[in-house]
Design a protein around this motif. Structure first.
Motif, PDB file in Angstrom:
ATOM      1  N   LEU A 788       0.825  -1.210   0.000  1.00  0.00           N
ATOM      2  CA  LEU A 788       0.000   0.000   0.000  1.00  0.00           C
ATOM      3  C   LEU A 788       0.860   1.262   0.000  1.00  0.00           C
ATOM      4  N   ASP A 789       2.028   1.196   0.655  1.00  0.00           N
ATOM      5  CA  ASP A 789       2.963   2.330   0.598  1.00  0.00           C
ATOM      6  C   ASP A 789       3.301   2.653  -0.854  1.00  0.00           C
ATOM      7  N   ARG A 790       3.651   1.615  -1.621  1.00  0.00           N
ATOM      8  CA  ARG A 790       4.008   1.826  -3.029  1.00  0.00           C
ATOM      9  C   ARG A 790       2.813   2.366  -3.814  1.00  0.00           C
ATOM     10  N   TYR A 791       1.681   1.737  -3.594  1.00  0.00           N
ATOM     11  CA  TYR A 791       0.467   2.131  -4.336  1.00  0.00           C
ATOM     12  C   TYR A 791       0.105   3.591  -4.072  1.00  0.00           C
ATOM     13  N   LEU A 792       0.030   3.978  -2.814  1.00  0.00           N
ATOM     14  CA  LEU A 792      -0.371   5.341  -2.471  1.00  0.00           C
ATOM     15  C   LEU A 792       0.694   6.361  -2.887  1.00  0.00           C
TER      16      LEU A 792
END
Length: 1093
Positions: A788-792
């Protein structure tokens, strides 16, 4: 409906073109000119003038004199319904008076309120009702038509009988309806005009009921078949219109004063009503031509025209509804516009080009009637009446063998008519109220016509298919199957396809304007072609065509963040990230268009400025963070205590937290102080950031749960809270496939599986809902956060301004597949960088409410007025289910001309201190009070401005909290109301004018800062000012706005078994909500020491 829908787009640009031609002395001065006299200044008459002027501006072969019978310039008769809202005739003008005056000297003159009584075709003159004799070289009759009134019907001349045709008709109807409040209004005629008239009468809000009387078994019988018409009846009935079908008016009932009291139908049934509006058709106005010897049609009326639009008299032409072509007259505006175009072309262009001829017109229509989308195109009754003109027959000659025709005639007499050589493909969805019927030749190779209800987006494709008469390259079934596809990208459209029906703009018009360099932005396209400036429904297609045309030329499509930066949001983000810019001033100096020294940053958007959401009465809502929807009893007590103390209205949000409404601005810091003292913090409900991560109870309690949804949701919300993003972000975590947290309609969502979590992304609710897509399956809990870090981070880096994750993923090259490659496979080699970026953002967290409490400077913002501690309520409070809310919005705006108010005298009054204003880049503002009047003072770029505090649109005293906007090109400065974005100019000749709502304006006042450190405003006497702008005068009162809309529902609920009052107890001796709370707070419950209020 936009008036400009019916303007010639190029003619709209004529004033500027004429000005440039005159500057360059390119308009011929001494040409021998013919005089064109146009009788009739209606929609078709002015269309002819526009087109003739456009063609003739460089030639100057013609001078035009137009004679109009009405006292108005040409207006939008199709958009008459809108007159009931604004009541301003000028708002309907197709062209302002300045347009007529801007034409080359002597080229255009008009006479209003003047009838033409006679025509002398030998002397070539017309005689007017004012006694003038006007000579002509060419005479164009555009006299239009009259609304039919059934003069054979007894009572047709009663008081309360109207037709729906002209401004005068509408004004009479408005005046009359005001005297019949609460009665029944009736419309006779269920065609296009009848439904428009019915909507108009409903919009008046004078009649308690409006009834539509139609003689046929369904409405719109000239455009739709029985199934489609019946579906429209269902939809308009649901909107509040009573529809009476198969009814004919036998007589109009009247009283002794000849006032309408009702109608008696031919079947003997009676109906009460006080007003009747007939919309049963039109009759061509051919009387002027007929009495002066010009040939007119005996049956159906109308001035007989040839294919070149000429009449039986030399140099006399007829266009529009007054013209009869092959014994047909046309009540739609489109054929009249086509006639005007042909005649103007032939008069100016036929010397070097073959003259155009009027052929069978396209009667296709696409309208929105009472909110219902309706369209019919081509030969839409070919299955009922037989095809008018089969493309297949024409293609193969169409001649019948020897005696076959006579044999067919005999067969028809003995066996009935043969089956129609047409096949119909029909789709009917009663749930979505969608109906489509497409008509094809027997072999399915040609589309003949059809009709659509509800979903009409394919109209733009189908009309040219019928017109072009080309064999289809797809099976007919694909017309229905393909109807559910998304917005078209325009690739399969020919250049002559109409993409904007409001302004008759073709795909080729947009492409040409881009290719020749005229239009370099989507705004330029709208200005040049008018595409997208009507209803706006074509804008996605226009944008796509523009983007693809620019790309085909190797040109960049600009999506700059705003006028101050020549970068997209993503580009600007990367500049700031790489250069590590820390303030708005640094960003402007490094990347702004005007790289001068800027002052300190000040958050401009109202909710961001006050860290709370502004509500209807100028108060705010407060939403503390409740991570994952999990909250302790102690925190509930804290919230309850605060709500009780400050009398706040409480509501559980869809994101599982508690929203407290009604907080006054001066109370916000006090409320935050108590919440923060109780271990709570800002929930960032006001920001473009993470809102909530919703959860079910999962394995914490639920017997079906297979994952700790609450634990994961709390951790994710705590990690990503406060991080700003292109748009708001919402998350969800469900503990099993039952999906109680609705994770699949969130920007990111997790559903627990036996192996971890399935991770979904790119979903949202709202106006355009989108189901999320699966990013990864069975992700172990430890891997969820890095993913989710990468996605956001990737979303924050690359999304456009105000772009939700749903639209962002749709626009990514390759969509979800590409996103998986970037996030899961590290295709770009930036995964570590994305994670590091998120770590930095997470590490920058601080509670914004706490920062305000620590800053005396910021605390100064939180007062209602800058010159007094007095607090004033501007909206009555209403008790509703034991809580207080503001009274409803007023229905009408204050249309008083505050801007033009003439004061008896003005004198300088000190109202604020200079030190109360900052030199923030985005401006500084302050509300002040004088007498009973509230004023707003602004400081922008070193200059002061002052206005009333009230926005007249909804009588909201909030302008000092609004956004400041400026335009460097025009040197305009305005304040935008924080509620509905009405933009009021603050300086110059237009100060006080609303730029996007002509009905409202504000008063502005001179203001200056003096050496004594005070800010002075030049104002009229207190009593005079209060009499115009006083708070008590404009306060929204419950008596004027409150309605009892749920009275019927409440009666039903009250009588149902087991129901009780909202605050009552089911127990016989129960204390109820109020009694129980009082007992707890006074210490009489479970040993409590009570709470000292």
């Amino acid at each position: 409906m936009s008036n400009s829908e019916w303007n010639d787009a190029e003619a709209n640009l004529l004033p500027g073109k004429v000005e440039k031609l005159e500057e360059r002395n390119e308009i011929p001065k001494d040409t021998k000119r013919k005089r064109v006299v146009v009788v009739g200044l209606g929609m078709v008459g002015v269309a002819f003038i526009e087109k003739l002027m456009k063609f003739d501006v460089k030639r100057r072969e013609y001078d035009v004199i137009v004679i109009g019978e009405e006292p108005h310039l040409a207006y939008n008769r199709v958009g008459l319904t809108s007159f009931f809202q604004h009541r301003q005739v000028e708002n309907l003008y197709l062209n302002p008076a300045s347009w007529y005056a801007s034409m080359p000297e002597g080229s255009l003159n008009y006479h209003l309120n003047t009838m033409v009584n006679s025509i002398d075709t030998e002397k070539k003159t017309v005689e007017t009702s004012k006694g003038d004799s006007v000579p002509y070289d060419i005479l164009v009759l555009a006299t239009g038509s009259d609304a039919l009134l059934p003069k054979h019907t007894p009572g047709h001349d009663a008081k309360g009988v109207f037709v729906y045709r002209t401004i005068d008709d509408l004004q009479k109807l408005i005046e009359f309806s005001a005297t019949k409040n609460g009665t029944v209004g009736a419309v006779v005629g269920g065609g296009l005009l009848g439904l428009e008239a019915a909507k108009a009468m409903m919009d008046l809000e004078e009649f308690k009921k409006v009834k539509l009387i139609e003689r046929n078994r369904w409405v719109l019988s000239r455009q739709l078949d029985g199934d489609a018409g019946s579906m429209v009846v269902e939809q308009v009935t649901a909107l509040g219109l009573d529809v009476l079908l198969s009814k004919r008016v036998g007589r109009i009932n009247t009283d002794e004063g000849n006032n309408v009291t009702g109608v008696t139908f031919e079947d003997g049934e009676q109906m009460d009503c006080s007003c009747i509006c007939f919309a049963i058709g039109i009759k061509a106005r051919d009387e002027l031509a007929r009495k002066n010897g010009i040939k007119c049609a005996d049956r159906g009326g109308g001035i007989v025209i040839n294919p070149d639009l000429s009449t039986s008299a030399p140099d006399v032409y007829a266009i529009g509804e007054c013209a009869s072509w092959e014994n047909q007259t046309f009540g739609l505006i489109a054929p009249g516009i086509e006639m005007a175009d042909i005649l103007a072309f032939n008069l100016t262009q036929a010397k070097a080009h073959a003259a155009r001829k009027f052929k069978s017109p396209d009667l296709s229509t696409k309208l929105k009637l009472l909110g219902v989308e309706v369209a019919s195109f081509g030969d839409f009754f070919a299955d009922r009446d037989g095809p008018k003109d089969s493309p297949a027959t024409k293609r193969h000659g169409g001649k019948k063998e020897g005696g076959r025709e006579s044999n067919d005639r005999v067969k028809g007499l003995t066996e009935g008519p043969p089956p129609s050589p047409v096949k119909a493909l029909t789709y009917k969805d009663p749930f979505q109220q969608v109906y489509k019927k497409y008509l094809f030749t027997m072999d399915g190779k040609y589309l003949l016509g059809g009709m659509m209800i509800g979903d009409t987006k394919d109209y733009v494709k189908l009309v040219p298919m019928v017109k072009n008469r080309k064999p289809l390259d797809m099976p007919p079934s694909e017309f229905i199957i393909g109807a559910s596809k998304g917005d078209d990208d325009g690739d399969d459209l020919d250049d002559d396809t109409q993409i904007c029906s409001c302004h008759n703009v073709l795909k080729g018009d947009v492409a040409k304007a881009v290719k020749d360099g005229t239009c370099k932005s989507i705004g330029d396209v709208k200005a040049c072609t008018k595409a997208g400036t009507g209803c706006g429904g074509c804008m996605p297609l226009v944008q796509t065509i523009f983007n693809k045309t620019m790309a085909s030329m190797g040109q960049e499509v600009k999506n700059h963040l705003c006028p101050h930066f020549e970068y997209s949001r993503a580009d600007l983000f990367n500049i700031i990230h790489v250069k590590k810019l820390q303030s708005f001033g640094e960003i402007m100096r490094s990347a702004g268009k005007t790289r001068r020294r800027w002052g300190r940053m000040g958050l401009q958007e109202t909710n961001d400025r006050f860290l709370a959401n502004i509500q209807r009465n100028g108060t705010f809502s407060v939403v503390p963070r409740v991570s994952g929807g999990e909250i302790t009893a102690n925190k509930l007590i804290v919230i309850g205590t605060v709500a009780k103390k400050y009398d706040l209205y409480c509501k559980i949000t869809g994101g599982q937290r508690i929203d407290m409404f009604g907080a006054k601005k001066p109370d916000l810091p006090k409320i935050w102080q108590e919440l923060i003292d109780g271990g709570m913090e800002s929930g960032h409900a006001y920001a473009k950031s993470l809102r909530t991560v919703k959860s079910c109870v999962g394995t914490t309690w639920c017997r079906y749960g297979i994952g700790d949804s609450v634990g994961m949701a709390v951790r994710l919300e705590e990690r990503y809270k406060s991080i700003r993003s292109p748009h708001k972000i919402k998350g969800g975590v469900s503990g099993c496939v039952r999906e109680c947290a609705e994770a699949q309609n969130k920007d990111f969502g997790l559903i627990a599986t036996e192996k971890g979590f399935n991770v979904f992304v790119g979903g949202n609710g709202g106006a355009k809902p989108r189901h999320s897509e699966l990013l990864a399956k069975d992700v172990p809990p430890d891997d969820v956060v890095p993913m989710l870090d990468r996605y956001l981070s990737f979303y924050i880096r690359t999304a456009d301004k105000l772009q939700r994750t749903a639209r962002w993923i749709e626009n990514l090259p390759g969509g979800i597949k590409y996103l998986r490659e970037v996030i899961l496979e590290d295709k770009l080699g930036i995964a570590a960088d994305l994670e590091q970026q998120m770590e930095e953002l997470v590490g920058s967290f601080f509670c914004e409410w706490t920062e305000v409490l620590r800053s005396p400077e910021k605390m100064k913002l939180f007062s209602q007025f800058g010159n007094t501690d007095e607090e004033v309520e501007t909206v009555d409070r209403v008790e509703d289910r034991s809580q207080h809310r503001p009274a409803m919005w007023p229905k009408e705006s204050v249309t008083e001309d505050f801007r033009g108010k003439k004061w008896s005298s003005l004198s300088w009054q000190p109202l604020a201190k200079c030190e109360q204003f900052s030199d923030a880049t985005t401006g500084s503002s302050l509300a002040v009070k004088r007498g009973d009047t509230q004023l707003a003072i602004f400081k922008v770029k070193g200059q002061y401005y002052a206005s009333q505090q009230m926005c007249p649109h909804k009588r909201a005293f909030v302008l000092s909290d609004g956004l400041i906007g400026d335009d460097g090109k025009t040197d305009k400065l305005w304040v935008s109301c924080p509620y509905h974005k009405r933009n009021y100019e603050l300086k110059g000749a237009d100060a006080g004018k609303c730029g996007n709502d002509e009905d409202v304006s504000i008063a502005t006042f001179p203001v200056e800062a003096r050496e004594d450190g005070l800010v002075y405003v030049k104002l009229p006497p207190v009593e005079e000012l209060d009499g115009v702008l006083g708070t008590e005068k404009h306060k929204v009162r419950r008596e004027e706005t409150e309605t009892r809309e749920f009275e019927g529902v409440d009666r039903k609920l009250k009588g149902m078994k087991g129901r009780k009052g909202v605050q009552a107890s089911h127990l016989e001796e129960g204390l109820g909500e109020d009694g129980k709370a009082r007992k707890i707070l006074s210490g009489g419950e479970r040993g409590s020491n009570g709470i000292d209020w």
